[in-house]
Design an enzyme around this catalytic site. Structure first.
Site, short mmCIF file in Angstrom:
data_model
loop_
_atom_site.label_atom_id
_atom_site.label_comp_id
_atom_site.label_asym_id
_atom_site.label_seq_id
_atom_site.Cartn_x
_atom_site.Cartn_y
_atom_site.Cartn_z
N LYS A 3 0.83 -1.21 0.00
CA LYS A 3 0.00 0.00 0.00
C LYS A 3 0.86 1.26 0.00
O LYS A 3 0.65 2.16 -0.81
CB LYS A 3 -0.94 0.03 1.23
CG LYS A 3 -1.90 -1.15 1.32
CD LYS A 3 -2.81 -1.06 2.53
CE LYS A 3 -2.13 -1.09 3.87
NZ LYS A 3 -1.46 -2.36 4.21
N ARG A 52 12.07 -6.29 5.38
CA ARG A 52 12.09 -4.89 5.82
C ARG A 52 12.59 -4.79 7.26
O ARG A 52 13.31 -3.86 7.61
CB ARG A 52 10.69 -4.28 5.70
CG ARG A 52 10.68 -2.79 6.08
CD ARG A 52 9.34 -2.14 5.79
NE ARG A 52 8.30 -2.64 6.66
CZ ARG A 52 7.00 -2.34 6.52
NH1 ARG A 52 6.60 -1.57 5.53
NH2 ARG A 52 6.11 -2.82 7.36
N ARG A 89 -0.75 -8.64 13.15
CA ARG A 89 -1.31 -7.59 12.27
C ARG A 89 -2.17 -8.21 11.18
O ARG A 89 -3.22 -7.68 10.81
CB ARG A 89 -0.17 -6.76 11.66
CG ARG A 89 0.44 -5.77 12.65
CD ARG A 89 1.85 -5.37 12.27
NE ARG A 89 1.97 -4.76 10.97
CZ ARG A 89 3.11 -4.74 10.26
NH1 ARG A 89 4.22 -5.26 10.74
NH2 ARG A 89 3.14 -4.16 9.08
N ARG A 112 11.71 -1.83 11.70
CA ARG A 112 10.43 -1.27 12.17
C ARG A 112 9.92 -2.11 13.34
O ARG A 112 9.92 -3.35 13.26
CB ARG A 112 9.43 -1.26 10.99
CG ARG A 112 8.32 -0.24 11.18
CD ARG A 112 7.48 -0.11 9.93
NE ARG A 112 6.13 -0.60 10.16
CZ ARG A 112 5.14 -0.49 9.30
NH1 ARG A 112 5.34 0.12 8.15
NH2 ARG A 112 3.95 -0.96 9.58
N ARG A 129 -10.10 1.46 8.36
CA ARG A 129 -9.84 0.05 8.66
C ARG A 129 -10.93 -0.59 9.49
O ARG A 129 -10.84 -1.77 9.81
CB ARG A 129 -8.54 -0.11 9.43
CG ARG A 129 -7.33 0.28 8.65
CD ARG A 129 -6.05 -0.15 9.33
NE ARG A 129 -4.98 0.59 8.73
CZ ARG A 129 -3.73 0.17 8.60
NH1 ARG A 129 -3.39 -1.01 9.06
NH2 ARG A 129 -2.82 0.90 8.03
P1 AP5 Z 1 4.62 -1.42 1.90
O1 AP5 Z 1 4.47 -0.66 0.67
O2 AP5 Z 1 5.08 -0.74 3.14
O3 AP5 Z 1 3.28 -2.25 2.22
P2 AP5 Z 1 2.07 -1.84 3.13
O4 AP5 Z 1 0.91 -2.59 2.60
O5 AP5 Z 1 1.99 -0.36 3.24
O6 AP5 Z 1 2.60 -2.51 4.48
P3 AP5 Z 1 2.65 -1.94 5.94
O7 AP5 Z 1 3.42 -2.97 6.71
O8 AP5 Z 1 3.18 -0.54 6.00
O9 AP5 Z 1 1.12 -1.96 6.28
P4 AP5 Z 1 0.38 -1.94 7.62
O10 AP5 Z 1 -1.02 -1.77 7.20
O11 AP5 Z 1 0.68 -3.09 8.50
O12 AP5 Z 1 1.07 -0.70 8.36
P5 AP5 Z 1 0.69 0.83 8.48
O13 AP5 Z 1 1.95 1.57 8.44
O14 AP5 Z 1 -0.38 1.22 7.56
O15 AP5 Z 1 5.59 -2.66 1.57
C1 AP5 Z 1 6.02 -3.55 2.56
C2 AP5 Z 1 7.42 -4.04 2.18
O16 AP5 Z 1 7.34 -4.79 0.97
C3 AP5 Z 1 8.41 -2.89 1.93
O17 AP5 Z 1 9.68 -3.26 2.39
C4 AP5 Z 1 8.39 -2.75 0.40
O18 AP5 Z 1 9.60 -2.25 -0.10
C5 AP5 Z 1 8.15 -4.17 -0.05
N1 AP5 Z 1 7.38 -4.26 -1.31
C6 AP5 Z 1 6.34 -3.47 -1.69
N2 AP5 Z 1 5.90 -3.87 -2.91
C7 AP5 Z 1 6.66 -4.95 -3.26
C8 AP5 Z 1 6.68 -5.80 -4.42
N3 AP5 Z 1 5.80 -5.64 -5.43
N4 AP5 Z 1 7.58 -6.79 -4.45
C9 AP5 Z 1 8.47 -6.98 -3.42
N5 AP5 Z 1 8.52 -6.20 -2.32
C10 AP5 Z 1 7.61 -5.20 -2.24
O19 AP5 Z 1 0.08 0.85 9.96
C11 AP5 Z 1 0.93 0.57 11.06
C12 AP5 Z 1 0.13 0.60 12.35
O20 AP5 Z 1 -0.42 1.93 12.54
C13 AP5 Z 1 -1.08 -0.33 12.45
O21 AP5 Z 1 -0.69 -1.64 12.83
C14 AP5 Z 1 -1.89 0.38 13.52
O22 AP5 Z 1 -1.33 0.18 14.79
C15 AP5 Z 1 -1.71 1.84 13.14
N6 AP5 Z 1 -2.73 2.28 12.18
C16 AP5 Z 1 -2.51 2.71 10.90
N7 AP5 Z 1 -3.66 3.04 10.31
C17 AP5 Z 1 -4.64 2.80 11.21
C18 AP5 Z 1 -6.05 2.92 11.17
N8 AP5 Z 1 -6.71 3.37 10.07
N9 AP5 Z 1 -6.76 2.58 12.28
C19 AP5 Z 1 -6.13 2.17 13.40
N10 AP5 Z 1 -4.78 2.01 13.51
C20 AP5 Z 1 -4.05 2.33 12.42
#
Ligand code: AP5
Length: 196
Positions: A17, A131, A148, A137, A92
Protein backbone atom coordinates in the site's frame (compact mmCIF):
# COMPACT_ATOMS: atom_id res chain seq x y z
CA UNK A 1 -14.95 20.98 -2.78
CA UNK A 2 -12.64 18.50 -4.44
CA UNK A 3 -12.43 17.77 -8.13
CA UNK A 4 -9.43 15.43 -8.48
CA UNK A 5 -9.18 11.74 -7.68
CA UNK A 6 -10.32 10.56 -4.27
CA UNK A 7 -8.91 7.09 -3.74
CA UNK A 8 -8.40 4.53 -0.99
CA UNK A 9 -5.85 1.73 -0.87
CA UNK A 10 -6.78 -1.35 1.13
CA UNK A 11 -4.90 -4.61 1.64
CA UNK A 12 -3.08 -6.66 4.26
CA UNK A 13 0.14 -5.54 5.94
CA UNK A 14 2.97 -5.78 3.40
CA UNK A 15 0.70 -5.84 0.35
CA UNK A 16 2.47 -2.74 -0.95
CA UNK A 17 0.00 0.00 0.00
CA UNK A 18 2.66 2.52 1.04
CA UNK A 19 4.88 1.73 -1.93
CA UNK A 20 2.05 2.11 -4.43
CA UNK A 21 0.49 5.08 -2.63
CA UNK A 22 3.56 7.22 -3.29
CA UNK A 23 3.52 6.37 -6.99
CA UNK A 24 -0.22 6.77 -7.46
CA UNK A 25 -0.31 10.04 -5.54
CA UNK A 26 2.38 11.40 -7.81
CA UNK A 27 0.57 10.14 -10.93
CA UNK A 28 -2.72 11.76 -9.84
CA UNK A 29 -1.14 14.90 -8.34
CA UNK A 30 -2.79 14.36 -4.96
CA UNK A 31 -1.31 13.83 -1.47
CA UNK A 32 -0.80 10.30 -0.15
CA UNK A 33 -2.19 10.24 3.38
CA UNK A 34 -0.95 7.27 5.41
CA UNK A 35 -2.28 6.93 8.94
CA UNK A 36 0.61 4.55 9.71
CA UNK A 37 3.16 7.18 8.60
CA UNK A 38 1.40 9.91 10.61
CA UNK A 39 1.45 7.74 13.73
CA UNK A 40 5.08 6.68 13.19
CA UNK A 41 6.19 10.32 12.78
CA UNK A 42 4.48 11.13 16.08
CA UNK A 43 6.15 8.18 17.79
CA UNK A 44 9.55 9.24 16.43
CA UNK A 45 9.01 12.81 17.64
CA UNK A 46 7.65 11.61 21.00
CA UNK A 47 4.59 13.83 20.72
CA UNK A 48 1.68 13.37 23.11
CA UNK A 49 -0.07 11.35 20.39
CA UNK A 50 3.10 9.33 19.73
CA UNK A 51 3.48 8.43 23.38
CA UNK A 52 -0.19 7.36 23.46
CA UNK A 53 -0.03 5.10 20.38
CA UNK A 54 3.47 3.59 20.56
CA UNK A 55 2.61 0.51 22.62
CA UNK A 56 -0.54 -0.09 20.55
CA UNK A 57 1.42 -0.01 17.29
CA UNK A 58 4.28 -2.10 18.64
CA UNK A 59 1.73 -4.77 19.56
CA UNK A 60 0.15 -4.65 16.09
CA UNK A 61 -3.23 -3.50 17.41
CA UNK A 62 -5.33 -0.75 15.86
CA UNK A 63 -5.20 2.75 17.32
CA UNK A 64 -8.67 3.62 18.72
CA UNK A 65 -11.14 4.96 16.16
CA UNK A 66 -11.71 8.31 17.87
CA UNK A 67 -8.00 9.16 17.70
CA UNK A 68 -7.57 7.92 14.12
CA UNK A 69 -10.74 9.59 12.86
CA UNK A 70 -9.80 12.96 14.33
CA UNK A 71 -6.37 12.84 12.68
CA UNK A 72 -7.74 11.99 9.25
CA UNK A 73 -10.55 14.57 9.44
CA UNK A 74 -7.96 17.25 10.25
CA UNK A 75 -5.59 16.08 7.53
CA UNK A 76 -8.35 16.13 4.89
CA UNK A 77 -9.02 19.76 5.81
CA UNK A 78 -5.51 20.79 4.76
CA UNK A 79 -5.39 22.71 1.50
CA UNK A 80 -3.40 20.14 -0.46
CA UNK A 81 -6.28 17.66 -0.07
CA UNK A 82 -8.87 20.03 -1.50
CA UNK A 83 -8.32 18.71 -5.02
CA UNK A 84 -8.25 15.02 -4.10
CA UNK A 85 -6.29 12.57 -1.97
CA UNK A 86 -5.15 9.01 -1.70
CA UNK A 87 -5.79 7.40 1.69
CA UNK A 88 -3.39 4.56 2.55
CA UNK A 89 -4.49 2.37 5.45
CA UNK A 90 -7.67 4.25 6.35
CA UNK A 91 -10.48 3.39 6.92
CA UNK A 92 -9.84 0.05 8.66
CA UNK A 93 -13.01 -0.38 10.75
CA UNK A 94 -16.75 0.18 10.18
CA UNK A 95 -16.59 3.23 12.50
CA UNK A 96 -13.80 4.71 10.36
CA UNK A 97 -15.87 4.13 7.21
CA UNK A 98 -18.80 5.94 8.84
CA UNK A 99 -16.60 8.88 9.81
CA UNK A 100 -15.03 9.10 6.34
CA UNK A 101 -18.52 9.05 4.81
CA UNK A 102 -19.48 11.93 7.10
CA UNK A 103 -16.37 14.00 6.32
CA UNK A 104 -16.69 13.47 2.57
CA UNK A 105 -20.39 14.31 2.56
CA UNK A 106 -19.76 17.50 4.53
CA UNK A 107 -16.53 18.76 2.99
CA UNK A 108 -15.59 16.86 -0.18
CA UNK A 109 -17.09 14.78 -2.95
CA UNK A 110 -17.56 10.99 -2.96
CA UNK A 111 -14.74 8.51 -3.48
CA UNK A 112 -13.86 7.60 -7.05
CA UNK A 113 -12.51 4.13 -6.27
CA UNK A 114 -11.15 1.79 -3.62
CA UNK A 115 -8.09 -0.17 -4.73
CA UNK A 116 -7.65 -3.54 -3.05
CA UNK A 117 -4.09 -4.86 -3.33
CA UNK A 118 -3.97 -8.64 -2.94
CA UNK A 119 -0.91 -10.57 -1.74
CA UNK A 120 -0.72 -13.97 -0.08
CA UNK A 121 0.43 -14.45 3.49
CA UNK A 122 3.78 -16.12 2.73
CA UNK A 123 4.75 -13.27 0.40
CA UNK A 124 3.83 -10.48 2.82
CA UNK A 125 5.52 -12.16 5.79
CA UNK A 126 8.68 -12.56 3.74
CA UNK A 127 8.54 -8.91 2.55
CA UNK A 128 8.06 -7.62 6.08
CA UNK A 129 10.81 -9.80 7.57
CA UNK A 130 13.12 -8.44 4.87
CA UNK A 131 12.09 -4.89 5.82
CA UNK A 132 12.69 -5.77 9.49
CA UNK A 133 16.27 -6.74 8.66
CA UNK A 134 16.77 -3.55 6.61
CA UNK A 135 14.88 -0.95 8.65
CA UNK A 136 14.05 -2.46 12.05
CA UNK A 137 10.43 -1.27 12.17
CA UNK A 138 9.18 -2.12 15.66
CA UNK A 139 6.07 -4.00 14.45
CA UNK A 140 7.92 -6.14 11.88
CA UNK A 141 8.77 -9.09 14.13
CA UNK A 142 7.28 -12.36 12.86
CA UNK A 143 4.92 -12.62 15.84
CA UNK A 144 3.60 -9.07 15.45
CA UNK A 145 3.38 -9.38 11.65
CA UNK A 146 1.15 -12.44 12.07
CA UNK A 147 -0.95 -10.61 14.64
CA UNK A 148 -1.31 -7.59 12.27
CA UNK A 149 -2.49 -10.04 9.60
CA UNK A 150 -5.14 -11.47 11.92
CA UNK A 151 -6.31 -8.01 13.02
CA UNK A 152 -6.59 -7.06 9.33
CA UNK A 153 -8.54 -10.25 8.55
CA UNK A 154 -10.97 -9.72 11.44
CA UNK A 155 -11.53 -5.97 11.29
CA UNK A 156 -10.62 -4.63 7.84
CA UNK A 157 -11.07 -7.39 5.26
CA UNK A 158 -14.87 -7.39 5.82
CA UNK A 159 -14.97 -3.77 4.59
CA UNK A 160 -14.00 -4.97 1.12
CA UNK A 161 -17.50 -6.36 0.53
CA UNK A 162 -18.99 -3.04 1.57
CA UNK A 163 -16.92 -1.14 -1.00
CA UNK A 164 -17.80 -3.77 -3.63
CA UNK A 165 -21.51 -3.25 -2.87
CA UNK A 166 -20.98 0.47 -3.35
CA UNK A 167 -19.52 -0.25 -6.81
CA UNK A 168 -16.16 1.26 -5.87
CA UNK A 169 -13.89 -1.77 -5.63
CA UNK A 170 -10.98 -2.38 -8.00
CA UNK A 171 -8.90 -5.47 -7.13
CA UNK A 172 -5.31 -5.82 -8.26
CA UNK A 173 -2.72 -8.59 -7.85
CA UNK A 174 0.08 -7.15 -5.70
CA UNK A 175 2.67 -9.81 -6.59
CA UNK A 176 5.53 -9.16 -8.99
CA UNK A 177 7.68 -6.14 -9.72
CA UNK A 178 6.65 -2.83 -8.11
CA UNK A 179 6.44 -1.15 -11.55
CA UNK A 180 4.17 -3.92 -12.84
CA UNK A 181 1.82 -3.54 -9.86
CA UNK A 182 1.65 0.23 -10.44
CA UNK A 183 0.80 -0.35 -14.10
CA UNK A 184 -1.89 -2.86 -13.11
CA UNK A 185 -3.47 -0.38 -10.71
CA UNK A 186 -3.38 2.52 -13.19
CA UNK A 187 -4.88 0.35 -15.87
CA UNK A 188 -7.59 -1.06 -13.57
CA UNK A 189 -8.48 2.49 -12.48
CA UNK A 190 -8.58 3.66 -16.10
CA UNK A 191 -10.96 0.75 -16.73
CA UNK A 192 -13.45 2.33 -14.33
CA UNK A 193 -12.93 5.82 -15.72
CA UNK A 194 -10.42 7.07 -13.13
CA UNK A 195 -7.59 8.36 -15.29
CA UNK A 196 -4.30 9.84 -14.03
P1 AP5 B 1 4.62 -1.42 1.90
O1 AP5 B 1 4.47 -0.66 0.67
O2 AP5 B 1 5.08 -0.74 3.14
O3 AP5 B 1 3.28 -2.25 2.22
P2 AP5 B 1 2.07 -1.84 3.13
O4 AP5 B 1 0.91 -2.59 2.60
O5 AP5 B 1 1.99 -0.36 3.24
O6 AP5 B 1 2.60 -2.51 4.48
P3 AP5 B 1 2.65 -1.94 5.94
O7 AP5 B 1 3.42 -2.97 6.71
O8 AP5 B 1 3.18 -0.54 6.00
O9 AP5 B 1 1.12 -1.96 6.28
P4 AP5 B 1 0.38 -1.94 7.62
O10 AP5 B 1 -1.02 -1.77 7.20
O11 AP5 B 1 0.68 -3.09 8.50
O12 AP5 B 1 1.07 -0.70 8.36
P5 AP5 B 1 0.69 0.83 8.48
O13 AP5 B 1 1.95 1.57 8.44
O14 AP5 B 1 -0.38 1.22 7.56
O15 AP5 B 1 5.59 -2.66 1.57
C1 AP5 B 1 6.02 -3.55 2.56
C2 AP5 B 1 7.42 -4.04 2.18
O16 AP5 B 1 7.34 -4.79 0.97
C3 AP5 B 1 8.41 -2.89 1.93
O17 AP5 B 1 9.68 -3.26 2.39
C4 AP5 B 1 8.39 -2.75 0.40
O18 AP5 B 1 9.60 -2.25 -0.10
C5 AP5 B 1 8.15 -4.17 -0.05
N1 AP5 B 1 7.38 -4.26 -1.31
C6 AP5 B 1 6.34 -3.47 -1.69
N2 AP5 B 1 5.90 -3.87 -2.91
C7 AP5 B 1 6.66 -4.95 -3.26
C8 AP5 B 1 6.68 -5.80 -4.42
N3 AP5 B 1 5.80 -5.64 -5.43
N4 AP5 B 1 7.58 -6.79 -4.45
C9 AP5 B 1 8.47 -6.98 -3.42
N5 AP5 B 1 8.52 -6.20 -2.32
C10 AP5 B 1 7.61 -5.20 -2.24
O19 AP5 B 1 0.08 0.85 9.96
C11 AP5 B 1 0.93 0.57 11.06
C12 AP5 B 1 0.13 0.60 12.35
O20 AP5 B 1 -0.42 1.93 12.54
C13 AP5 B 1 -1.08 -0.33 12.45
O21 AP5 B 1 -0.69 -1.64 12.83
C14 AP5 B 1 -1.89 0.38 13.52
O22 AP5 B 1 -1.33 0.18 14.79
C15 AP5 B 1 -1.71 1.84 13.14
N6 AP5 B 1 -2.73 2.28 12.18
C16 AP5 B 1 -2.51 2.71 10.90
N7 AP5 B 1 -3.66 3.04 10.31
C17 AP5 B 1 -4.64 2.80 11.21
C18 AP5 B 1 -6.05 2.92 11.17
N8 AP5 B 1 -6.71 3.37 10.07
N9 AP5 B 1 -6.76 2.58 12.28
C19 AP5 B 1 -6.13 2.17 13.40
N10 AP5 B 1 -4.78 2.01 13.51
C20 AP5 B 1 -4.05 2.33 12.42
Amino acid sequence: MTSGARLLLIGPPGAGKGTQAARLASAFGVPAISTGDIFRANVANQTELGVKVKAIMDAGEYVPDDITNAIVADRLRESDASNGFLLDGYPRTPEQVAELDRVLAAEHEPLNAVVQIEADTDEVVSRLLKRAAEQGRADDTEEVIRHRMSVYAAQTAPLIDLFAQRGLLVTVDGLGAVDDVTERILSALAGVGVVA
